[in-house]
Design an enzyme around this catalytic site. Sequence first.
Site, PDB file in Angstrom:
ATOM      1  CG  HIS A 128     -39.210 -25.867 -15.090  1.00 45.84           C
ATOM      2  ND1 HIS A 128     -37.939 -26.362 -15.148  1.00 45.84           N
ATOM      3  CD2 HIS A 128     -39.092 -24.592 -14.686  1.00 45.84           C
ATOM      4  CE1 HIS A 128     -37.082 -25.438 -14.778  1.00 45.84           C
ATOM      5  NE2 HIS A 128     -37.752 -24.350 -14.494  1.00 45.84           N
TER       6      HIS A 128
HETATM    7  N1  UDP Z   1     -36.014 -29.696  -7.442  1.00 47.07           N
HETATM    8  C1  UDP Z   1     -36.609 -30.311  -6.346  1.00 47.07           C
HETATM    9  N2  UDP Z   1     -37.672 -31.135  -6.564  1.00 47.07           N
HETATM   10  C2  UDP Z   1     -38.182 -31.378  -7.815  1.00 47.07           C
HETATM   11  C3  UDP Z   1     -37.549 -30.754  -8.919  1.00 47.07           C
HETATM   12  C4  UDP Z   1     -36.473 -29.911  -8.698  1.00 47.07           C
HETATM   13  O1  UDP Z   1     -36.165 -30.123  -5.206  1.00 47.07           O
HETATM   14  O2  UDP Z   1     -39.164 -32.116  -7.928  1.00 47.07           O
HETATM   15  C5  UDP Z   1     -34.883 -28.799  -7.207  1.00 47.07           C
HETATM   16  C6  UDP Z   1     -33.626 -29.142  -7.951  1.00 47.07           C
HETATM   17  O3  UDP Z   1     -32.865 -30.085  -7.240  1.00 47.07           O
HETATM   18  C7  UDP Z   1     -32.936 -27.805  -8.071  1.00 47.07           C
HETATM   19  C8  UDP Z   1     -34.080 -26.843  -8.161  1.00 47.07           C
HETATM   20  O4  UDP Z   1     -35.231 -27.523  -7.682  1.00 47.07           O
HETATM   21  O5  UDP Z   1     -32.197 -27.492  -6.915  1.00 47.07           O
HETATM   22  C9  UDP Z   1     -34.271 -26.422  -9.593  1.00 47.07           C
HETATM   23  O6  UDP Z   1     -35.433 -25.719  -9.700  1.00 47.07           O
HETATM   24  P1  UDP Z   1     -36.154 -25.514 -11.095  1.00 47.07           P
HETATM   25  O7  UDP Z   1     -35.791 -26.621 -12.003  1.00 47.07           O
HETATM   26  O8  UDP Z   1     -37.590 -25.301 -10.774  1.00 47.07           O
HETATM   27  O9  UDP Z   1     -35.595 -24.117 -11.581  1.00 47.07           O
HETATM   28  P2  UDP Z   1     -34.283 -23.665 -12.368  1.00 47.07           P
HETATM   29  O10 UDP Z   1     -33.091 -24.271 -11.732  1.00 47.07           O
HETATM   30  O11 UDP Z   1     -34.449 -24.067 -13.799  1.00 47.07           O
HETATM   31  O12 UDP Z   1     -34.290 -22.181 -12.218  1.00 47.07           O
END
Ligand code: UDP
Length: 366
Positions: free
Chosen positions: A206
């Site tokens: 993403h």
């Molecule tokens: N996550 C979720 N469902 C999904 C994809 C990700 O619950 O379909 C959770 C994942 O387990 C983690 C968080 O969302 O805890 C990560 O969010 P994201 O990847 O959007 O953001 P980043 O961590 O890169 O800031």
Amino acid sequence: MPQILTVLGARPQFIKAAPVSRAFAEAGIDEAIVHTGQHFDEGMSDVFFEELEIPKPSFNLGIHGGGHGAMTGAMLQALEPLMESKRPDWVLVYGDTNSTLAGALVASKLHIPVAHVEAGLRSFNRRMPEEQNRILTDHLADVLFTPTDTATARLREEGIPDECIHQVGDVMYDAALYYGRLADARSDVLSRYSLTAGDYVLATVHRAENTDDPERLRSIMEGLDEVAQQDMAVVLPLHPRTRVACERYGIQPRYTQFIDPVGYLDMVALERHAAVIATDSGGVQKEAYFHGVPCVTLRDETEWVELVEMGWNRLLSSRFELRDALLAQVGVAGSKGAPYGDGSTAQQVAEYLLKSALRKACDLAP
Ligand code: UDP
């Protein structure tokens, strides 16, 4: 009792807030949540409040979409009168999104103390909106809760005074411990998607650096598709931004299973039983490690350098073959350690804010 105004708005912040809000409730701290609306639908927002039992937001600003300027500007405008009227003891922000920066900037201008959870993270890639948000937020915050030694050292190097930095560990570890136990009992995600434990790749994509670059996105999706065709199933819960990008660039995998974003318990179950995880998410890199699953990070750099040093994570710049890297990482176990604390991060944050309010009350006493 201190009054905390928490500003959040994006999926990873809901997950970080869940253990902290629970610790606040246990400590008798009065918390009001402002949801900016950055992520707003059932699959990206509501499901987390329900499953993780996060208190219902007191305010929902309904701000989403548009460019960074329009979104952040609208948040600043909406948050200012709200904070002015509430005048909480602390404004609490998490991570590195536009909601984080907007919350910190408004509070700072109103001279309301700002607490930043997950401070000190750096990718050293100034083109990332997350890097811009986190650097600015760290330099506006009054108390910086860091997850790791590296983050603490970074803030010291940037001249943040020692007394503002509190290394408390990673709140996502608290969440992984608490919800990891529930996930296996409550989630039927593997059977829903006909997946066999230990025999599939879980992928998430993403970040703007991947979704906004058609060549890069295409090469990732082609690499995943090769694995799905030749080696094992690949399941990819699709972030809305990535769905739009794939449609725009005409990218349509033939073998990878694109599914809608899943709730946290389903996600944890998918992580725990994957043979290997391929991701550009910060949170998912760490969760792979928390659940003992090797990971390939679809980026040139990571903020979570410990995991690369320990061998749990491998960075894959677009120059290399994704399939080879993923297959080579299956079964890899890195070294042991405790780089993210002991699972008591949320409690430490609550205790700190409680004590600081008591100190303030004593200072003000006649
Ligand atoms: N996550 C979720 N469902 C999904 C994809 C990700 O619950 O379909 C959770 C994942 O387990 C983690 C968080 O969302 O805890 C990560 O969010 P994201 O990847 O959007 O953001 P980043 O961590 O890169 O800031």
